[in-house]
Design an enzyme around this catalytic site. Structure first.
Site, PDB file in Angstrom:
ATOM      1  N   GLY A   1       8.891  64.875  56.823  1.00 58.66           N
ATOM      2  CA  GLY A   1       7.521  64.365  56.757  1.00 58.66           C
ATOM      3  C   GLY A   1       7.294  63.466  55.554  1.00 58.66           C
ATOM      4  CB  CYS A   2       8.081  63.862  51.980  1.00 58.92           C
ATOM      5  SG  CYS A   2       7.071  65.342  51.727  1.00 58.92           S
ATOM      6  CB  THR A   3      11.659  60.768  54.713  1.00 58.04           C
ATOM      7  OG1 THR A   3      12.376  61.567  53.765  1.00 58.04           O
ATOM      8  CG2 THR A   3      12.414  59.482  54.992  1.00 58.04           C
TER       9      THR A   3
ATOM     10  CB  ALA B   1       8.120  57.911  51.094  1.00 57.43           C
TER      11      ALA B   1
END
Length: 156
Positions: free
Chosen positions: A45-47, A50
């Site tokens: 999710g963070c990738t 970002a």
């Protein structure tokens, strides 16, 4: 846990970046800034989030916005994340979680229906005078930047 709202002054911070430099909120005085808080570098999710900011950076900057991401990851892990995903904006390390807490982006949240304590995926738009224009908590990683652009009445 206190949550910040539009019209309040953004809490100041000085944190170490992925490049090992110190970056403060004051470094962005006179410019609009989008800060997104995320749980952990190199997670799915963070990738997604970002990379979405990376892919939208040029039009955001053309509209006058700078972008930074903040997580509790160590600077070395952030540097690996920046290199791996070719991120083109600073990531800041808040290992003490002091800034995360000041922004209300750390505390109890639900994970798979169970209460846990951790980073609350949150985004703040800060104006040229250091005042919060928009505060969003519990945002979704996918489609977040598009939703943010819509809220800012972004034309692109």
């Amino acid at each position: 846990m206190a949550r910040l709202e539009a019209g309040t002054r953004a809490p100041d911070f000085t944190l170490t970046s992925d490049a090992g430099t110190q970056i403060s909120l004051g470094d962005y005085a006179g410019r609009k800034l989008i800060i997104f808080f995320y749980p952990a570098a190199m997670t799915p999710g963070c990738t997604t989030e970002a990379c979405d900011f990376r892919d939208s950076l040029a039009p955001l900057q053309a509209a006058g916005y700078e972008v930074i991401g903040i997580s509790p990851d160590a600077p070395a892990k952030l540097a690996t994340f920046v290199e791996k995903e070719q991120l083109t904006y600073p990531l800041l390390s808040d290992e003490s979680r002091t800034t995360l807490e000041a922004y209300g982006a750390y505390g109890e949240k639900k994970l798979y229906g169970k209460p846990v304590v951790g980073v609350i995926r949150s985004t703040f738009v800060i104006d040229e005078n250091g005042v919060i224009e928009l505060a969003r908590y519990n945002v979704k990683a996918t489609g977040h930047v598009a939703s943010l652009k819509k809220a800012l009445k972004f034309q692109a």
